[in-house]
Write a protein that holds these residues in place. Structure first.
Motif, PDB file in Angstrom:
ATOM      1  N   MET A  70       0.835  -1.171   0.000  1.00 13.12           N
ATOM      2  CA  MET A  70       0.000   0.000   0.000  1.00 13.12           C
ATOM      3  C   MET A  70       0.884   1.240   0.000  1.00 13.12           C
ATOM      4  N   GLN A  71       0.453   2.191  -0.716  1.00  9.11           N
ATOM      5  CA  GLN A  71       1.162   3.451  -0.711  1.00  9.11           C
ATOM      6  C   GLN A  71       0.196   4.537  -0.289  1.00  9.11           C
ATOM      7  N   GLU A  72       0.696   5.467   0.501  1.00  8.51           N
ATOM      8  CA  GLU A  72      -0.150   6.563   0.912  1.00  8.51           C
ATOM      9  C   GLU A  72      -0.124   7.636  -0.149  1.00  8.51           C
ATOM     10  N   ARG A  73      -1.280   8.166  -0.433  1.00  9.30           N
ATOM     11  CA  ARG A  73      -1.363   9.277  -1.364  1.00  9.30           C
ATOM     12  C   ARG A  73      -1.105  10.547  -0.586  1.00  9.30           C
ATOM     13  N   PRO A  74      -0.249  11.409  -1.103  1.00 11.20           N
ATOM     14  CA  PRO A  74       0.067  12.631  -0.359  1.00 11.20           C
ATOM     15  C   PRO A  74      -1.115  13.582  -0.199  1.00 11.20           C
ATOM     16  N   ASP A  75      -2.107  13.513  -1.094  1.00 11.02           N
ATOM     17  CA  ASP A  75      -3.194  14.477  -1.031  1.00 11.02           C
ATOM     18  C   ASP A  75      -4.168  14.219   0.114  1.00 11.02           C
ATOM     19  N   ASN A  76      -4.466  12.935   0.413  1.00 14.26           N
ATOM     20  CA  ASN A  76      -5.426  12.686   1.484  1.00 14.26           C
ATOM     21  C   ASN A  76      -5.007  11.577   2.439  1.00 14.26           C
ATOM     22  N   GLY A  77      -3.857  10.974   2.226  1.00 11.04           N
ATOM     23  CA  GLY A  77      -3.357   9.961   3.131  1.00 11.04           C
ATOM     24  C   GLY A  77      -4.008   8.611   3.006  1.00 11.04           C
ATOM     25  N   ARG A  78      -4.925   8.445   2.055  1.00  7.45           N
ATOM     26  CA  ARG A  78      -5.583   7.157   1.887  1.00  7.45           C
ATOM     27  C   ARG A  78      -4.658   6.158   1.234  1.00  7.45           C
ATOM     28  N   LEU A  79      -4.929   4.899   1.500  1.00  5.67           N
ATOM     29  CA  LEU A  79      -4.122   3.827   0.952  1.00  5.67           C
ATOM     30  C   LEU A  79      -4.610   3.441  -0.423  1.00  5.67           C
ATOM     31  N   GLU A  80      -3.686   3.217  -1.326  1.00  2.00           N
ATOM     32  CA  GLU A  80      -4.038   2.747  -2.655  1.00  2.00           C
ATOM     33  C   GLU A  80      -3.167   1.567  -3.001  1.00  2.00           C
ATOM     34  N   PRO A  81      -3.731   0.538  -3.581  1.00  2.00           N
ATOM     35  CA  PRO A  81      -2.919  -0.606  -3.955  1.00  2.00           C
ATOM     36  C   PRO A  81      -1.997  -0.273  -5.112  1.00  2.00           C
ATOM     37  N   ASP A  82      -0.793  -0.786  -5.050  1.00  2.00           N
ATOM     38  CA  ASP A  82       0.187  -0.679  -6.128  1.00  2.00           C
ATOM     39  C   ASP A  82       0.787  -2.072  -6.235  1.00  2.00           C
ATOM     40  N   THR A  83       0.098  -2.943  -6.968  1.00  2.77           N
ATOM     41  CA  THR A  83       0.374  -4.370  -6.903  1.00  2.77           C
ATOM     42  C   THR A  83       1.776  -4.758  -7.330  1.00  2.77           C
ATOM     43  N   ASN A  84       2.353  -4.125  -8.336  1.00  6.33           N
ATOM     44  CA  ASN A  84       3.699  -4.496  -8.772  1.00  6.33           C
ATOM     45  C   ASN A  84       4.730  -4.213  -7.692  1.00  6.33           C
ATOM     46  N   THR A  85       4.713  -3.025  -7.135  1.00  5.40           N
ATOM     47  CA  THR A  85       5.694  -2.700  -6.110  1.00  5.40           C
ATOM     48  C   THR A  85       5.381  -3.421  -4.806  1.00  5.40           C
ATOM     49  N   GLN A  86       4.108  -3.696  -4.534  1.00  4.87           N
ATOM     50  CA  GLN A  86       3.737  -4.444  -3.330  1.00  4.87           C
ATOM     51  C   GLN A  86       4.341  -5.836  -3.357  1.00  4.87           C
ATOM     52  N   ALA A  87       4.160  -6.531  -4.463  1.00  4.08           N
ATOM     53  CA  ALA A  87       4.656  -7.899  -4.579  1.00  4.08           C
ATOM     54  C   ALA A  87       6.168  -7.927  -4.445  1.00  4.08           C
ATOM     55  N   GLU A  88       6.848  -6.986  -5.069  1.00  3.17           N
ATOM     56  CA  GLU A  88       8.303  -6.931  -4.978  1.00  3.17           C
ATOM     57  C   GLU A  88       8.743  -6.640  -3.549  1.00  3.17           C
ATOM     58  N   ALA A  89       8.073  -5.708  -2.894  1.00  3.80           N
ATOM     59  CA  ALA A  89       8.433  -5.347  -1.522  1.00  3.80           C
ATOM     60  C   ALA A  89       8.216  -6.526  -0.583  1.00  3.80           C
ATOM     61  N   ILE A  90       7.121  -7.238  -0.765  1.00  4.24           N
ATOM     62  CA  ILE A  90       6.832  -8.397   0.083  1.00  4.24           C
ATOM     63  C   ILE A  90       7.911  -9.456  -0.094  1.00  4.24           C
ATOM     64  N   GLN A  91       8.339  -9.697  -1.311  1.00  3.03           N
ATOM     65  CA  GLN A  91       9.355 -10.717  -1.573  1.00  3.03           C
ATOM     66  C   GLN A  91      10.691 -10.358  -0.948  1.00  3.03           C
ATOM     67  N   GLU A  92      10.980  -9.075  -0.786  1.00  2.00           N
ATOM     68  CA  GLU A  92      12.259  -8.637  -0.246  1.00  2.00           C
ATOM     69  C   GLU A  92      12.275  -8.584   1.277  1.00  2.00           C
ATOM     70  N   GLN A  93      11.124  -8.646   1.913  1.00  2.51           N
ATOM     71  CA  GLN A  93      11.061  -8.520   3.364  1.00  2.51           C
ATOM     72  C   GLN A  93      11.362  -9.855   4.053  1.00  2.51           C
ATOM     73  N   SER A  94      11.938  -9.753   5.245  1.00  6.10           N
ATOM     74  CA  SER A  94      12.164 -10.948   6.048  1.00  6.10           C
ATOM     75  C   SER A  94      10.842 -11.354   6.698  1.00  6.10           C
ATOM     76  N   LEU A  95      10.817 -12.566   7.233  1.00  6.67           N
ATOM     77  CA  LEU A  95       9.608 -13.015   7.931  1.00  6.67           C
ATOM     78  C   LEU A  95       9.278 -12.083   9.096  1.00  6.67           C
ATOM     79  N   GLU A  96      10.303 -11.658   9.810  1.00  4.48           N
ATOM     80  CA  GLU A  96      10.075 -10.770  10.949  1.00  4.48           C
ATOM     81  C   GLU A  96       9.447  -9.459  10.496  1.00  4.48           C
ATOM     82  N   GLU A  97       9.930  -8.922   9.374  1.00  5.39           N
ATOM     83  CA  GLU A  97       9.369  -7.684   8.852  1.00  5.39           C
ATOM     84  C   GLU A  97       7.920  -7.880   8.407  1.00  5.39           C
ATOM     85  N   LEU A  98       7.652  -9.014   7.760  1.00  3.49           N
ATOM     86  CA  LEU A  98       6.292  -9.299   7.326  1.00  3.49           C
ATOM     87  C   LEU A  98       5.351  -9.436   8.512  1.00  3.49           C
TER      88      LEU A  98
END
Length: 90
Positions: free
Chosen positions: A1-29
């Motif tokens: 999820m990425q926060e939008r600077p205009d209102n702070g709401r969360l928006e899905p960004d599936t490509n970067t989400q999947a990459e970020a999840i793959q790079e995180q350790s179990l503890e981070e997840l």
């Protein structure tokens, strides 16, 4: 999820989400999952944000399960005869 600077709401960004999840350790997840749970428990969260947080959490759970499965496949345990065998065969 990425926060939008205009209102702070969360928006899905599936490509970067999947990459970020793959790079995180179990503890981070796990820590991020706890943060998502805390956000979902907030009585002021919108339904849209709650659904987005839930979806992100499910992606994290699937990634955790895949990582745990990979670790289990690599683990060796000692059986009753003193031999090292893969975890699943014990």
């Amino acid at each position: 999820m990425q926060e939008r600077p205009d209102n702070g709401r969360l928006e899905p960004d599936t490509n970067t989400q999947a990459e970020a999840i793959q790079e995180q350790s179990l503890e981070e997840l796990f820590a991020e999952a706890e943060a998502l749970i805390g956000r979902m428990e907030d009585p002021d969260i919108s339904l849209e944000e709650a659904f987005a947080a839930y979806e992100q959490g499910m992606k994290m759970i699937r990634a955790c399960n895949r990582r745990i499965d990979q670790v289990e496949q690599k683990m060796l345990v000692m059986n009753a005869e003193g031999e090292l065998v893969p975890f699943a065969e014990n």
